[in-house]
Design a protein around this motif. Structure first.
Motif, short mmCIF file in Angstrom:
data_model
loop_
_atom_site.label_atom_id
_atom_site.label_comp_id
_atom_site.label_asym_id
_atom_site.label_seq_id
_atom_site.Cartn_x
_atom_site.Cartn_y
_atom_site.Cartn_z
N GLN A 254 28.17 27.22 43.74
CA GLN A 254 28.98 27.63 44.88
C GLN A 254 30.09 26.64 45.19
N SER A 255 30.08 25.49 44.55
CA SER A 255 31.02 24.43 44.91
C SER A 255 32.07 24.16 43.84
N HIS A 256 31.92 24.75 42.66
CA HIS A 256 32.86 24.54 41.58
C HIS A 256 33.46 25.87 41.13
N TRP A 257 34.52 25.81 40.36
CA TRP A 257 35.14 27.02 39.84
C TRP A 257 34.21 27.67 38.82
N PHE A 258 34.06 28.98 38.96
CA PHE A 258 33.05 29.74 38.23
C PHE A 258 33.75 30.95 37.60
N ALA A 259 33.73 31.06 36.28
CA ALA A 259 34.37 32.19 35.60
C ALA A 259 33.50 33.43 35.72
N LEU B 151 43.75 31.89 31.38
CA LEU B 151 43.20 32.29 30.08
C LEU B 151 42.69 33.73 30.12
N GLY B 152 43.36 34.57 30.92
CA GLY B 152 42.96 35.96 31.03
C GLY B 152 41.67 36.16 31.77
N THR B 153 41.20 35.13 32.47
CA THR B 153 39.89 35.14 33.11
C THR B 153 40.03 34.90 34.61
N ALA B 154 39.21 35.59 35.40
CA ALA B 154 39.15 35.37 36.84
C ALA B 154 38.10 34.30 37.13
N TRP B 155 38.54 33.24 37.82
CA TRP B 155 37.67 32.14 38.22
C TRP B 155 37.61 32.15 39.74
N VAL B 156 36.43 32.05 40.32
CA VAL B 156 36.29 32.02 41.77
C VAL B 156 35.59 30.75 42.19
N CYS B 157 35.78 30.38 43.46
CA CYS B 157 35.08 29.23 44.02
C CYS B 157 34.74 29.54 45.47
N LEU B 158 33.46 29.39 45.82
CA LEU B 158 33.00 29.71 47.16
C LEU B 158 33.16 28.57 48.15
N ALA B 159 33.54 27.39 47.68
CA ALA B 159 33.68 26.24 48.56
C ALA B 159 34.78 26.48 49.58
N ASP B 160 34.57 25.96 50.79
CA ASP B 160 35.62 26.05 51.81
C ASP B 160 36.88 25.32 51.36
N GLU B 161 36.70 24.23 50.66
CA GLU B 161 37.82 23.48 50.09
C GLU B 161 37.55 23.30 48.60
N ARG C 244 40.58 25.48 11.32
CA ARG C 244 39.73 24.57 12.09
C ARG C 244 39.07 25.31 13.25
N TYR C 245 37.95 24.74 13.67
CA TYR C 245 37.17 25.29 14.78
C TYR C 245 37.11 24.25 15.90
N TYR C 246 37.40 24.71 17.13
CA TYR C 246 37.34 23.84 18.31
C TYR C 246 36.37 24.45 19.32
N ALA C 247 35.56 23.59 19.93
CA ALA C 247 34.62 24.05 20.95
C ALA C 247 34.87 23.27 22.24
N ILE C 248 34.86 23.98 23.36
CA ILE C 248 35.16 23.38 24.66
C ILE C 248 34.10 23.80 25.66
N THR C 249 33.61 22.86 26.45
CA THR C 249 32.72 23.16 27.57
C THR C 249 33.48 22.92 28.87
N VAL C 250 33.48 23.91 29.76
CA VAL C 250 34.04 23.74 31.09
C VAL C 250 32.88 23.85 32.07
N ASN C 251 32.49 22.74 32.65
CA ASN C 251 31.37 22.75 33.59
C ASN C 251 31.67 23.66 34.78
N PRO C 252 30.67 24.43 35.26
CA PRO C 252 29.29 24.37 34.81
C PRO C 252 28.86 25.48 33.83
N GLN C 253 29.76 26.44 33.47
CA GLN C 253 29.19 27.61 32.79
C GLN C 253 30.10 28.32 31.81
N VAL C 254 31.07 27.64 31.27
CA VAL C 254 31.98 28.29 30.32
C VAL C 254 32.00 27.53 29.00
N PHE C 255 31.93 28.29 27.90
CA PHE C 255 32.13 27.75 26.56
C PHE C 255 33.30 28.51 25.94
N ILE C 256 34.23 27.79 25.35
CA ILE C 256 35.37 28.40 24.68
C ILE C 256 35.38 27.93 23.23
#
Length: 377
Positions: free
Chosen positions: A39-44, A146-156, A271-283
């Motif tokens: 609820q406090s971080h950006w969430f895809a 990145l064509g994705t909707a990211w939401v964040c429930l934090a007040d700030e 080449r292959y690249y892997a990215i983790t975006v905390n807390p729940q996205v893998f690209i």
């Protein structure tokens, strides 16, 4: 509730500790993660193309809150808490759908515009003191990237640029590098949803390392031979694992895939690249397509993973056979999730009460461990 503290890293040791076992099994810790991480971080939550037309909506769970994504008549995508301001009924119980003009609560018919404003309710005109703006739907912060909707429930909400975009930059070493894949313009060629009976952190930790690759990913190590040595691409900033000499494309049998994406230069080709975006996205970036994972932690021992295979529109519209392209990472996903489900029961064993260890090729996972511990402490 079990302690949320971790053991300090052992300076000079080849091995450093993981989180204790309770972090993967304790419902109280999961509740902390719901409020202090999800609820406090950006969430895809969705691909923007999942809601192509005005009136389209999608209901998603974010940290235990029901969030409603809505495409407005002005073409803008918005997010609201899925709660009527009258008596708290959920406006939408379906996972997705479409309305013609408004969102109406099925309980007492309070009606909201697609912009969240209160537009009508039984006897509302006789209540002149009711501020329709004040009693509109509660908005949720939303960004599209990145064509994705990211939401964040934090007040700030935390800085999107520093957290989400910063994670991609930290991995690729260049803030403009991701632009070469043109992910905004790619379309979903295949979506597979996995119901994984494992804690979300086990899945993140698995994705970040390749110590297991030689053991459980025979198809992947045929395409990316360096993974057999146990070092994941994420271990190095800006490094992409190179295809094997005889490999023509990122496919299950190494045959050629599709044309390289127009923006992918020679330094990123093959080449292959892997990215983790905390807390729940893998690209996952490969020359001719992108694989985008969105994790939805549902319980301490259950995680829904939505995986999109993204291609240029002309490839998908042509009706091209995507099977060999999709099958490689589908097998990788199944192999990884089976491994995570094998670990989950042991997280409650007294043998794992103090956690396990990370070998040198996994030390970068220690940063994720510390990030989780700091967030919930």
């Amino acid at each position: 509730m079990s302690s949320v503290e971790t053991r300090p890293a052992q300076t000079g040791s080849s091995l450093i500790p993981t989180l204790p076992g309770a972090h993967y099994t304790d419902p109280a810790i999961f509740e902390l993660e719901q409020s202090r991480i999800f609820q406090s971080h950006w969430f895809a939550v969705a691909r923007g193309s999942d809601l192509p037309s005005a009136g389209n909506f999608r209901k998603v769970d974010v940290g235990g809150e029901s969030v409603l994504l809505v495409r407005g008549r002005d073409g803008a995508l918005r997010a609201f808490l899925n709660v009527c301001r009258h008596r708290g009924a959920q406006l939408c119980v379906e996972d997705s759908g479409s309305v013609r003009r408004n969102l109406q609560c099925p309980y007492h018919a309070w009606t909201y515009g697609l912009d969240g404003s209160l537009v009508a309710a039984p006897n509302l005109n006789s209540m002149a003191d009711v501020d329709r703006k004040e009693y509109g739907l509660i908005p949720v912060a939303l960004r599209e990237w990145l064509g994705t909707a990211w939401v964040c429930l934090a007040d700030e909400p935390p800085s999107f640029e520093e957290t989400v975009q910063g994670a991609v930059t930290a991995r690729l070493g260049d803030p403009a590098a991701i632009d070469g894949w043109g992910i905004d313009d790619l379309v979903v060629g295949r979506r597979i949803v996995y119901d994984v009976k494992a804690n979300w952190k086990l899945i993140v930790e698995n994705f970040m390392e390749c110590y297991h690759c030689a053991t459980i990913h025979p198809e992947l190590t045929e395409v990316l031979p360096e993974f057999a040595d146990g070092y994941a691409a994420q271990y190095y900033v800006g490094h992409g694992a190179e295809f094997g000499d005889e490999v023509a494309g990122f496919t299950v049998d190494g045959r050629a895939g599709f044309d390289t994406l127009s923006g992918v230069g020679e330094n990123h080709d093959r080449r292959y690249y892997a990215i983790t975006v905390n807390p729940q996205v893998f690209i996952n970036l490969v020359p001719d397509h992108v694989i985008f994972h969105r994790m939805h932690p549902m319980a301490v021992d259950r995680t829904i993973v939505e995986c999109d295979w993204l291609y240029p529109r002309e490839v998908v519209d042509s009706g091209a056979d995507l099977a060999h392209s999709v099958e490689l990472f589908h097998r990788v996903n199944q192999q990884d999730f089976d491994a995570c489900e094998r670990c989950q029961p042991a997280m409650s064993s007294k043998a794992y009460a103090k956690g396990g260890v990370l070998v040198p090729s996994e030390h970068h996972i220690g940063e994720f461990r510390d990030w989780v511990a700091a967030a919930i402490s």
